[in-house]
Design an enzyme around this catalytic site. Structure first.
Site, PDB file in Angstrom:
ATOM      1  N   SER A 143       0.865  -1.191   0.000  1.00 26.28           N
ATOM      2  CA  SER A 143       0.000   0.000   0.000  1.00 26.28           C
ATOM      3  C   SER A 143       0.894   1.231   0.000  1.00 26.28           C
ATOM      4  O   SER A 143       2.004   1.204   0.550  1.00 26.28           O
ATOM      5  CB  SER A 143      -0.867   0.024   1.259  1.00 26.28           C
ATOM      6  OG  SER A 143      -1.503   1.276   1.396  1.00 26.28           O
ATOM      7  N   TYR A 157      -1.626  -0.424  10.239  1.00 23.24           N
ATOM      8  CA  TYR A 157      -1.837  -0.902   8.862  1.00 23.24           C
ATOM      9  C   TYR A 157      -0.641  -0.524   7.984  1.00 23.24           C
ATOM     10  O   TYR A 157      -0.129  -1.357   7.218  1.00 23.24           O
ATOM     11  CB  TYR A 157      -3.126  -0.284   8.313  1.00 23.24           C
ATOM     12  CG  TYR A 157      -3.383  -0.546   6.853  1.00 23.24           C
ATOM     13  CD1 TYR A 157      -3.998  -1.720   6.422  1.00 23.24           C
ATOM     14  CD2 TYR A 157      -3.014   0.391   5.886  1.00 23.24           C
ATOM     15  CE1 TYR A 157      -4.234  -1.950   5.071  1.00 23.24           C
ATOM     16  CE2 TYR A 157      -3.249   0.170   4.540  1.00 23.24           C
ATOM     17  CZ  TYR A 157      -3.858  -1.007   4.144  1.00 23.24           C
ATOM     18  OH  TYR A 157      -4.081  -1.234   2.802  1.00 23.24           O
TER      19      TYR A 157
HETATM   20  P1  NAP Z   1     -11.798  -5.343   0.443  1.00 23.41           P
HETATM   21  O1  NAP Z   1     -12.623  -4.775  -0.660  1.00 23.41           O
HETATM   22  O2  NAP Z   1     -12.170  -5.028   1.865  1.00 23.41           O
HETATM   23  O3  NAP Z   1     -11.769  -6.956   0.245  1.00 23.41           O
HETATM   24  C1  NAP Z   1     -11.028  -7.706   1.150  1.00 23.41           C
HETATM   25  C2  NAP Z   1     -11.001  -9.151   0.695  1.00 23.41           C
HETATM   26  O4  NAP Z   1     -10.145  -9.880   1.591  1.00 23.41           O
HETATM   27  C3  NAP Z   1     -12.354  -9.848   0.748  1.00 23.41           C
HETATM   28  O5  NAP Z   1     -12.390 -10.782  -0.305  1.00 23.41           O
HETATM   29  C4  NAP Z   1     -12.336 -10.550   2.097  1.00 23.41           C
HETATM   30  O6  NAP Z   1     -13.163 -11.700   2.140  1.00 23.41           O
HETATM   31  C5  NAP Z   1     -10.881 -10.955   2.179  1.00 23.41           C
HETATM   32  N1  NAP Z   1     -10.355 -11.169   3.537  1.00 23.41           N
HETATM   33  C6  NAP Z   1     -10.293 -10.290   4.562  1.00 23.41           C
HETATM   34  N2  NAP Z   1      -9.717 -10.870   5.629  1.00 23.41           N
HETATM   35  C7  NAP Z   1      -9.403 -12.142   5.254  1.00 23.41           C
HETATM   36  C8  NAP Z   1      -8.786 -13.221   5.885  1.00 23.41           C
HETATM   37  N3  NAP Z   1      -8.352 -13.151   7.170  1.00 23.41           N
HETATM   38  N4  NAP Z   1      -8.624 -14.372   5.211  1.00 23.41           N
HETATM   39  C9  NAP Z   1      -9.045 -14.488   3.915  1.00 23.41           C
HETATM   40  N5  NAP Z   1      -9.648 -13.487   3.256  1.00 23.41           N
HETATM   41  C10 NAP Z   1      -9.814 -12.327   3.925  1.00 23.41           C
HETATM   42  O7  NAP Z   1     -10.265  -4.944   0.294  1.00 23.41           O
HETATM   43  P2  NAP Z   1      -9.478  -4.291  -0.937  1.00 23.41           P
HETATM   44  O8  NAP Z   1      -9.635  -2.828  -0.847  1.00 23.41           O
HETATM   45  O9  NAP Z   1      -9.815  -4.999  -2.193  1.00 23.41           O
HETATM   46  O10 NAP Z   1      -7.973  -4.603  -0.523  1.00 23.41           O
HETATM   47  C11 NAP Z   1      -7.250  -5.697  -1.070  1.00 23.41           C
HETATM   48  C12 NAP Z   1      -5.782  -5.534  -0.691  1.00 23.41           C
HETATM   49  O11 NAP Z   1      -5.297  -4.297  -1.224  1.00 23.41           O
HETATM   50  C13 NAP Z   1      -5.542  -5.470   0.817  1.00 23.41           C
HETATM   51  O12 NAP Z   1      -4.336  -6.128   1.134  1.00 23.41           O
HETATM   52  C14 NAP Z   1      -5.425  -3.980   1.086  1.00 23.41           C
HETATM   53  O13 NAP Z   1      -4.663  -3.696   2.235  1.00 23.41           O
HETATM   54  C15 NAP Z   1      -4.717  -3.522  -0.187  1.00 23.41           C
HETATM   55  N6  NAP Z   1      -4.898  -2.091  -0.462  1.00 23.41           N
HETATM   56  C16 NAP Z   1      -6.147  -1.579  -0.699  1.00 23.41           C
HETATM   57  C17 NAP Z   1      -6.277  -0.203  -0.929  1.00 23.41           C
HETATM   58  C18 NAP Z   1      -7.619   0.450  -1.194  1.00 23.41           C
HETATM   59  O14 NAP Z   1      -7.684   1.692  -1.215  1.00 23.41           O
HETATM   60  N7  NAP Z   1      -8.683  -0.290  -1.416  1.00 23.41           N
HETATM   61  C19 NAP Z   1      -5.146   0.608  -0.906  1.00 23.41           C
HETATM   62  C20 NAP Z   1      -3.905   0.040  -0.663  1.00 23.41           C
HETATM   63  C21 NAP Z   1      -3.788  -1.316  -0.454  1.00 23.41           C
HETATM   64  P3  NAP Z   1     -14.550 -11.712   3.004  1.00 23.41           P
HETATM   65  O15 NAP Z   1     -15.447 -10.676   2.421  1.00 23.41           O
HETATM   66  O16 NAP Z   1     -15.089 -13.099   2.838  1.00 23.41           O
HETATM   67  O17 NAP Z   1     -14.158 -11.404   4.419  1.00 23.41           O
END
Ligand code: NAP
Length: 248
Positions: A143, A157
């Site tokens: 991130s 985080y």
């Molecule tokens: P998101 O929309 O909240 O989706 C999270 C996903 O991870 C869901 O499929 C969830 O499944 C799964 N998950 C959460 N905890 C888990 C666990 N303990 N074991 C297995 N699956 C788990 O998140 P996102 O925004 O797509 O983020 C994806 C990645 O990108 C993360 O690592 C996040 O830190 C990184 N990131 C995101 C952003 C942003 O702005 N969105 C920015 C920088 C980095 P369930 O629904 O079944 O719980």
């Protein structure tokens, strides 16, 4: 050559977009999720509609037994040659002085320990794909927080993502001689449910609109970078970290 990919947290957000982008290339995808089976099912359908194969695999990445079962499920589907270590969580914005140990433990258990256990299982399996002449690659989700620090919001985080940056460097050096590439993608403010999940959906536009490109990014824009890193087209790329941040 079709690629057999596991995407952790593949049911929603960036993971979902990545799974579908893999499907569009005719690849086979393991869609891991933890709670939301309906979302995982919908993502699998979308992967198939895009032209790929998909299987949903339930499991908490912070639990070793779940991760072992997840990789064993993938083993049944043929040699694994791509792993996207994407599952991650954030928590409510606050300064470090107000954070409980329980909160910090949950963030580190999922984002750091979960990523390390998945990376270990990938490291056990992926060299075989390389030996068989296939593209073999791990992509980790870092991130922009890792270099910004996220003061007064989520320094826990941010630190967890700093660990991902370091893992990417170390593991790329361990696995490079075995033909396995290891890279990270560093998203900025991306339009997914993660912001609402920490109680601040307005964060998306508040910060996204201040980036040089003037808007938040989409999950699909991040997925393109991930899929390129997985693909044979990125054959000389390892140990690197691609910012997908709109210039932030
Ligand atoms: P998101 O929309 O909240 O989706 C999270 C996903 O991870 C869901 O499929 C969830 O499944 C799964 N998950 C959460 N905890 C888990 C666990 N303990 N074991 C297995 N699956 C788990 O998140 P996102 O925004 O797509 O983020 C994806 C990645 O990108 C993360 O690592 C996040 O830190 C990184 N990131 C995101 C952003 C942003 O702005 N969105 C920015 C920088 C980095 P369930 O629904 O079944 O719980």
């Amino acid at each position: 050559m079709p690629i057999n990919v596991l995407v952790t947290g593949g049911s929603r957000g960036i993971g979902r977009a990545t799974a579908i982008a893999c499907g569009a290339r005719g690849w086979s995808v393991g869609v891991n999720y933890m709670n939301d089976a309906a979302a995982a099912e919908a993502t699998c359908e979308a992967v198939k509609k895009a032209g790929g194969e998909a299987v949903m695999i339930k499991g908490d990445v912070s639990k070793e037994d779940d991760v072992l079962a997840m990789f064993e499920e993938m083993d049944k589907r043929g040699p694994l040659n791509g792993v996207v270590i994407n599952a991650g969580i954030n928590a409510t914005s606050m300064p470090l002085a107000d954070m409980s140990v329980e909160r910090m433990r949950k963030v580190f258990d999922t984002n750091v320990l979960g990523a390390y256990i998945c990376a270990r299982e990938a490291a056990i399996r992926l060299p075989a794909a390389s030996t068989a002449g296939q593209s073999s690659s791990i992509v980790l989700l870092s991130s922009a927080a890792a270099r910004l620090g996220s003061p007064n919001e989520c320094v826990d985080y941010a630190g967890s993502k700093g660990a991902i940056d370091t893992l990417t460097i170390g593991l790329s050096k361990e696995l490079g001689p075995k033909g396995v590439r290891v890279n990270a993608v560093r998203p900025g403010i991306i339009d997914t449910e993660i912001h609402a999940s920490v109680g601040d959906p307005a964060r998306l536009d508040r910060i996204g609109n201040q980036t040089p490109l003037g808007r938040p990014g989409s999950a699909e824009e991040v997925a393109e970078a991930i899929v390129w890193l997985l693909s044979p087209q990125a054959s000389y790329v390892t140990g690197t970290n691609i910012d997908v941040t709109g210039g932030r």
